[in-house]
Design a protein around this motif. Structure first.
Motif, PDB file in Angstrom:
ATOM      1  N   MET A 174     -16.818  -3.165 -37.517  1.00  0.00           N
ATOM      2  CA  MET A 174     -16.957  -2.332 -36.332  1.00  0.00           C
ATOM      3  C   MET A 174     -18.114  -1.353 -36.478  1.00  0.00           C
ATOM      4  O   MET A 174     -18.813  -1.057 -35.512  1.00  0.00           O
ATOM      5  N   ASN A 175     -18.327  -0.843 -37.692  1.00  0.00           N
ATOM      6  CA  ASN A 175     -19.458   0.053 -37.923  1.00  0.00           C
ATOM      7  C   ASN A 175     -20.786  -0.692 -37.770  1.00  0.00           C
ATOM      8  O   ASN A 175     -21.740  -0.161 -37.200  1.00  0.00           O
ATOM      9  N   LEU A 176     -20.844  -1.932 -38.293  1.00  0.00           N
ATOM     10  CA  LEU A 176     -22.068  -2.718 -38.172  1.00  0.00           C
ATOM     11  C   LEU A 176     -22.368  -3.066 -36.720  1.00  0.00           C
ATOM     12  O   LEU A 176     -23.533  -3.112 -36.307  1.00  0.00           O
ATOM     13  N   ALA A 177     -21.325  -3.311 -35.938  1.00  0.00           N
ATOM     14  CA  ALA A 177     -21.517  -3.633 -34.522  1.00  0.00           C
ATOM     15  C   ALA A 177     -21.736  -2.384 -33.674  1.00  0.00           C
ATOM     16  O   ALA A 177     -22.018  -2.484 -32.487  1.00  0.00           O
ATOM     17  N   LYS A 178     -21.602  -1.214 -34.282  1.00  0.00           N
ATOM     18  CA  LYS A 178     -21.774   0.075 -33.611  1.00  0.00           C
ATOM     19  C   LYS A 178     -20.842   0.218 -32.401  1.00  0.00           C
ATOM     20  O   LYS A 178     -21.250   0.640 -31.317  1.00  0.00           O
ATOM     21  N   LEU A 179     -19.587  -0.155 -32.630  1.00  0.00           N
ATOM     22  CA  LEU A 179     -18.582  -0.008 -31.574  1.00  0.00           C
ATOM     23  C   LEU A 179     -18.220   1.456 -31.404  1.00  0.00           C
ATOM     24  O   LEU A 179     -18.000   2.162 -32.392  1.00  0.00           O
ATOM     25  N   PRO A 180     -18.146   1.936 -30.181  1.00  0.00           N
ATOM     26  CA  PRO A 180     -17.679   3.304 -29.964  1.00  0.00           C
ATOM     27  C   PRO A 180     -16.208   3.438 -30.376  1.00  0.00           C
ATOM     28  O   PRO A 180     -15.467   2.455 -30.381  1.00  0.00           O
ATOM     29  N   LEU A 181     -15.791   4.632 -30.704  1.00  0.00           N
ATOM     30  CA  LEU A 181     -14.413   4.847 -31.149  1.00  0.00           C
ATOM     31  C   LEU A 181     -13.400   4.462 -30.075  1.00  0.00           C
ATOM     32  O   LEU A 181     -12.298   4.020 -30.383  1.00  0.00           O
ATOM     33  N   ALA A 182     -13.771   4.605 -28.826  1.00  0.00           N
ATOM     34  CA  ALA A 182     -12.843   4.282 -27.739  1.00  0.00           C
ATOM     35  C   ALA A 182     -12.535   2.790 -27.676  1.00  0.00           C
ATOM     36  O   ALA A 182     -11.497   2.399 -27.150  1.00  0.00           O
ATOM     37  N   HIS A 183     -13.409   1.943 -28.211  1.00  0.00           N
ATOM     38  CA  HIS A 183     -13.215   0.494 -28.139  1.00  0.00           C
ATOM     39  C   HIS A 183     -12.691  -0.097 -29.442  1.00  0.00           C
ATOM     40  O   HIS A 183     -12.593  -1.320 -29.553  1.00  0.00           O
ATOM     41  N   ARG A 184     -12.366   0.723 -30.400  1.00  0.00           N
ATOM     42  CA  ARG A 184     -11.855   0.213 -31.679  1.00  0.00           C
ATOM     43  C   ARG A 184     -10.342   0.092 -31.587  1.00  0.00           C
ATOM     44  O   ARG A 184      -9.595   0.951 -32.034  1.00  0.00           O
ATOM     45  N   ASP A 185      -9.916  -1.007 -31.018  1.00  0.00           N
ATOM     46  CA  ASP A 185      -8.495  -1.228 -30.833  1.00  0.00           C
ATOM     47  C   ASP A 185      -8.143  -2.620 -31.347  1.00  0.00           C
ATOM     48  O   ASP A 185      -8.878  -3.213 -32.130  1.00  0.00           O
ATOM     49  N   TYR A 186      -7.008  -3.145 -30.875  1.00  0.00           N
ATOM     50  CA  TYR A 186      -6.527  -4.441 -31.329  1.00  0.00           C
ATOM     51  C   TYR A 186      -7.481  -5.568 -30.966  1.00  0.00           C
ATOM     52  O   TYR A 186      -7.538  -6.580 -31.643  1.00  0.00           O
ATOM     53  N   CYS A 187      -8.250  -5.425 -29.909  1.00  0.00           N
ATOM     54  CA  CYS A 187      -9.133  -6.491 -29.426  1.00  0.00           C
ATOM     55  C   CYS A 187     -10.582  -6.293 -29.854  1.00  0.00           C
ATOM     56  O   CYS A 187     -11.489  -6.893 -29.270  1.00  0.00           O
ATOM     57  N   ALA A 188     -10.829  -5.482 -30.843  1.00  0.00           N
ATOM     58  CA  ALA A 188     -12.201  -5.168 -31.246  1.00  0.00           C
ATOM     59  C   ALA A 188     -12.947  -6.400 -31.739  1.00  0.00           C
ATOM     60  O   ALA A 188     -14.147  -6.543 -31.485  1.00  0.00           O
ATOM     61  N   HIS A 189     -12.256  -7.309 -32.413  1.00  0.00           N
ATOM     62  CA  HIS A 189     -12.934  -8.509 -32.918  1.00  0.00           C
ATOM     63  C   HIS A 189     -13.477  -9.360 -31.775  1.00  0.00           C
ATOM     64  O   HIS A 189     -14.545  -9.964 -31.885  1.00  0.00           O
ATOM     65  N   LEU A 190     -12.757  -9.401 -30.657  1.00  0.00           N
ATOM     66  CA  LEU A 190     -13.235 -10.169 -29.505  1.00  0.00           C
ATOM     67  C   LEU A 190     -14.379  -9.450 -28.791  1.00  0.00           C
ATOM     68  O   LEU A 190     -15.291 -10.090 -28.263  1.00  0.00           O
ATOM     69  N   LEU A 191     -14.339  -8.131 -28.792  1.00  0.00           N
ATOM     70  CA  LEU A 191     -15.431  -7.370 -28.191  1.00  0.00           C
ATOM     71  C   LEU A 191     -16.716  -7.553 -28.995  1.00  0.00           C
ATOM     72  O   LEU A 191     -17.797  -7.656 -28.417  1.00  0.00           O
ATOM     73  N   ILE A 192     -16.598  -7.633 -30.300  1.00  0.00           N
ATOM     74  CA  ILE A 192     -17.777  -7.861 -31.138  1.00  0.00           C
ATOM     75  C   ILE A 192     -18.400  -9.218 -30.805  1.00  0.00           C
ATOM     76  O   ILE A 192     -19.615  -9.344 -30.660  1.00  0.00           O
ATOM     77  N   LYS A 193     -17.532 -10.243 -30.645  1.00  0.00           N
ATOM     78  CA  LYS A 193     -18.051 -11.569 -30.268  1.00  0.00           C
ATOM     79  C   LYS A 193     -18.708 -11.537 -28.892  1.00  0.00           C
ATOM     80  O   LYS A 193     -19.759 -12.146 -28.683  1.00  0.00           O
ATOM     81  N   LEU A 194     -18.108 -10.818 -27.954  1.00  0.00           N
ATOM     82  CA  LEU A 194     -18.666 -10.720 -26.604  1.00  0.00           C
ATOM     83  C   LEU A 194     -20.019 -10.011 -26.622  1.00  0.00           C
ATOM     84  O   LEU A 194     -20.974 -10.457 -25.970  1.00  0.00           O
ATOM     85  N   MET A 195     -20.115  -8.923 -27.363  1.00  0.00           N
ATOM     86  CA  MET A 195     -21.381  -8.195 -27.436  1.00  0.00           C
ATOM     87  C   MET A 195     -22.472  -9.053 -28.073  1.00  0.00           C
ATOM     88  O   MET A 195     -23.625  -9.047 -27.631  1.00  0.00           O
ATOM     89  N   LYS A 196     -22.111  -9.818 -29.104  1.00  0.00           N
ATOM     90  CA  LYS A 196     -23.079 -10.693 -29.757  1.00  0.00           C
ATOM     91  C   LYS A 196     -23.540 -11.788 -28.802  1.00  0.00           C
ATOM     92  O   LYS A 196     -24.728 -12.109 -28.720  1.00  0.00           O
TER      93      LYS A 196
END
Length: 116
Positions: A41-63
């Motif tokens: 999550m740090n490498l993907a620079k996810l905001p704290l508000a989006h670090r939840d149960y679905c963060a792995h899918l958000l990382i894939k979506l952002m990529k």
């Protein structure tokens, strides 16, 4: 379906997930672990508000969005997976909230009956 809409307009407001009460009975349920690690999550620079149960899918979506560029329909599968995960997370939180609320109401009722 739609009970949350009735409650929002006619009864108590929809609960904030950060203020859900926890009872000793509720502690028997295991917390779901996040699939994405803090490092990912740090490498993907996810905001704290989006670090939840679905963060792995958000990382894939952002990529995917980064790789596809202007192709707005290129990441529809990833978007669907992420939205569905968010929906399931919301449903799970509301079920937990309702369970906790009913337990607190029942506890208050029992205390009132014992006091009389």
């Amino acid at each position: 379906m739609g009970a949350h809409l009735v409650r929002r307009y006619m009864g108590e407001p929809e609960p904030d997930p950060r203020t859900i009460p926890a009872s000793p009975v509720g502690e028997q349920f295991q917390e779901r672990e996040m699939v994405a690690t803090q490092e990912e999550m740090n490498l993907a620079k996810l905001p704290l508000a989006h670090r939840d149960y679905c963060a792995h899918l958000l990382i894939k979506l952002m990529k995917c969005k980064r790789d596809m560029g202007l192709n707005i329909f290129g990441c529809m599968d990833e978007r669907h997976e992420y939205d569905y995960c968010q929906h399931l997370d919301y449903v799970q939180r509301m079920k937990q909230y309702e369970r906790e609320r009913r337990l607190l109401v029942r506890k208050a009722y029992k205390e009132q009956m014992n006091a009389e």
